[in-house]
Motif scaffolding. Structure first.
Motif, PDB file in Angstrom:
ATOM      1  N   GLY A  40      -3.814  -1.966   4.581  1.00  0.00           N
ATOM      2  CA  GLY A  40      -4.307  -3.052   3.356  1.00  0.00           C
ATOM      3  C   GLY A  40      -5.613  -3.228   3.178  1.00  0.00           C
ATOM      4  N   GLY A  41      -6.533  -2.844   4.095  1.00  0.00           N
ATOM      5  CA  GLY A  41      -7.888  -2.958   4.187  1.00  0.00           C
ATOM      6  C   GLY A  41      -8.256  -4.426   4.811  1.00  0.00           C
TER       7      GLY A  41
ATOM      8  N   GLN B 233     -10.843  -9.806  -2.736  1.00  0.00           N
ATOM      9  CA  GLN B 233     -10.431  -8.481  -2.337  1.00  0.00           C
ATOM     10  C   GLN B 233      -9.098  -8.189  -1.747  1.00  0.00           C
ATOM     11  OE1 GLN B 233     -13.204  -9.686  -1.408  1.00  0.00           O
ATOM     12  NE2 GLN B 233     -14.805  -8.724  -2.413  1.00  0.00           N
ATOM     13  N   LEU B 234      -8.599  -9.264  -1.095  1.00  0.00           N
ATOM     14  CA  LEU B 234      -7.233  -9.048  -0.337  1.00  0.00           C
ATOM     15  C   LEU B 234      -6.322  -9.815  -0.931  1.00  0.00           C
ATOM     16  CD1 LEU B 234      -8.984  -8.923   3.217  1.00  0.00           C
ATOM     17  CD2 LEU B 234      -8.115  -6.739   1.719  1.00  0.00           C
TER      18      LEU B 234
ATOM     19  N   LYS C  73      -2.748 -11.725  -1.668  1.00  0.00           N
ATOM     20  CA  LYS C  73      -1.545 -12.020  -0.781  1.00  0.00           C
ATOM     21  C   LYS C  73      -0.555 -10.701  -1.355  1.00  0.00           C
ATOM     22  CE  LYS C  73      -1.306 -16.393  -1.352  1.00  0.00           C
ATOM     23  NZ  LYS C  73      -2.629 -17.029  -1.489  1.00  0.00           N
ATOM     24  N   THR C  74      -0.523 -10.397  -2.547  1.00  0.00           N
ATOM     25  CA  THR C  74       0.325  -9.131  -2.915  1.00  0.00           C
ATOM     26  C   THR C  74       0.183  -7.833  -1.951  1.00  0.00           C
ATOM     27  OG1 THR C  74      -1.326  -8.300  -4.380  1.00  0.00           O
ATOM     28  CG2 THR C  74       0.551  -9.790  -5.318  1.00  0.00           C
ATOM     29  N   LEU C  75      -0.956  -7.717  -1.499  1.00  0.00           N
ATOM     30  CA  LEU C  75      -1.107  -6.481  -0.331  1.00  0.00           C
ATOM     31  C   LEU C  75      -0.185  -6.709   0.591  1.00  0.00           C
ATOM     32  CD1 LEU C  75      -5.014  -6.022  -0.168  1.00  0.00           C
ATOM     33  CD2 LEU C  75      -3.317  -4.403  -0.832  1.00  0.00           C
TER      34      LEU C  75
ATOM     35  N   THR D  51       3.149  -5.463  -0.745  1.00  0.00           N
ATOM     36  CA  THR D  51       3.191  -3.946  -1.280  1.00  0.00           C
ATOM     37  C   THR D  51       2.549  -2.889  -0.109  1.00  0.00           C
ATOM     38  OG1 THR D  51       0.895  -4.304  -2.012  1.00  0.00           O
ATOM     39  CG2 THR D  51       2.804  -4.878  -3.490  1.00  0.00           C
ATOM     40  N   THR D  52       1.667  -3.391   0.728  1.00  0.00           N
ATOM     41  CA  THR D  52       1.117  -2.286   1.434  1.00  0.00           C
ATOM     42  C   THR D  52       1.241  -2.835   3.118  1.00  0.00           C
ATOM     43  OG1 THR D  52      -0.653  -2.128   0.016  1.00  0.00           O
ATOM     44  CG2 THR D  52      -0.991  -1.401   2.142  1.00  0.00           C
ATOM     45  N   VAL D  53       0.907  -3.837   3.509  1.00  0.00           N
ATOM     46  CA  VAL D  53       1.100  -4.025   4.921  1.00  0.00           C
ATOM     47  C   VAL D  53       2.384  -4.141   5.659  1.00  0.00           C
ATOM     48  CG1 VAL D  53       0.230  -5.894   6.859  1.00  0.00           C
ATOM     49  CG2 VAL D  53      -1.338  -5.650   4.754  1.00  0.00           C
TER      50      VAL D  53
ATOM     51  N   THR E   3       8.510  -1.596  -2.790  1.00  0.00           N
ATOM     52  CA  THR E   3       8.128  -1.224  -4.291  1.00  0.00           C
ATOM     53  C   THR E   3       9.378  -1.041  -4.840  1.00  0.00           C
ATOM     54  OG1 THR E   3       7.861   1.006  -3.484  1.00  0.00           O
ATOM     55  CG2 THR E   3       6.000  -0.211  -3.397  1.00  0.00           C
TER      56      THR E   3
END
Length: 205
Positions: free
Chosen positions: A47-48, A73-74, A76-78, A81-83, A204
């Motif tokens: 998630g960067g 750039q980070l 909380k949706t990340l 959706t990603t982490v 997702t």
């Protein structure tokens, strides 16, 4: 006198705990802990989120707290959706490559104000994340699924992130099913239950 511990700092909070870890020998638990922290690093990186974006992991014995600093750039949706999906994928790959050390996780996502002193991070919002990850409803959810992890989010995360249905988040897949108590206050959390919404593939839609 150092008063920095008196000043709260906002953090997104991800709490994780290994399922049925107390049934393992100490030597196995040592190996599981090593793998856990490695997978957490990799999932956050997906998630960067690098070490410069977070506090040191808070060790909870057979689990951990990840405290992520606020960066535009980070969002909380990340985390949703990603982490968390990346963590699930990593757990599956680990189970395939090391079946003798396969394990599953309970995961809770919250956000709030965190205090830190020379010993550890603490505060009411840390307590909420810990209550969520230890909630009986989340433990039951993990027992009932074949997925590598089970996820709960706090009321705050649901209100601020999930209910708006941001891209990659299926709000219909979250059900209000967790009840926790903090002092005299009763709080609720939401379980990720994809059978209510979409098939169980990450978070997702």
């Amino acid at each position: 006198m150092d008063t920095s511990a008196d000043i709260p700092r906002h953090r997104a909070i991800v709490a994780v705990d290994i399922e049925n870890s107390t049934k393992q020998t100490n030597s196995v638990r040592t190996q599981l802990r090593n793998v856990l922290f490695q997978l957490l690093d990799e999932a956050l990186a997906a998630g960067g989120i690098g070490k410069k974006h977070r506090d040191p992991f808070v060790d909870r014995g057979d689990g951990a707290l990840c405290l992520i600093r606020p960066f535009d750039q980070l969002p909380k949706t990340l985390l949703l959706t990603t982490v968390v999906p990346a963590l699930g994928d990593l757990l599956e790959k680990h189970a395939e490559s090391r079946p003798e050390l396969a394990f599953r996780l309970r995961v809770a996502v919250h956000a709030g104000e965190v205090h830190r002193d020379s010993r550890a991070s603490y505060g009411e919002d840390v307590d909420i994340a810990c209550r969520l990850v230890d909630a009986p409803e989340l433990k039951r959810r993990l027992r009932e699924t074949t997925a590598p992890l089970a996820l709960a989010v706090s009321q705050e995360i649901h209100r601020a992130v999930v209910r708006h249905g941001y891209p990659g988040i299926d709000r219909a897949a979250f059900t209000q099913a967790v009840h926790i108590k903090l002092g005299e206050e009763r709080l609720r959390g939401w379980l990720y239950t994809p059978e209510v919404g979409e098939p169980e593939e990450g978070l997702t839609a």
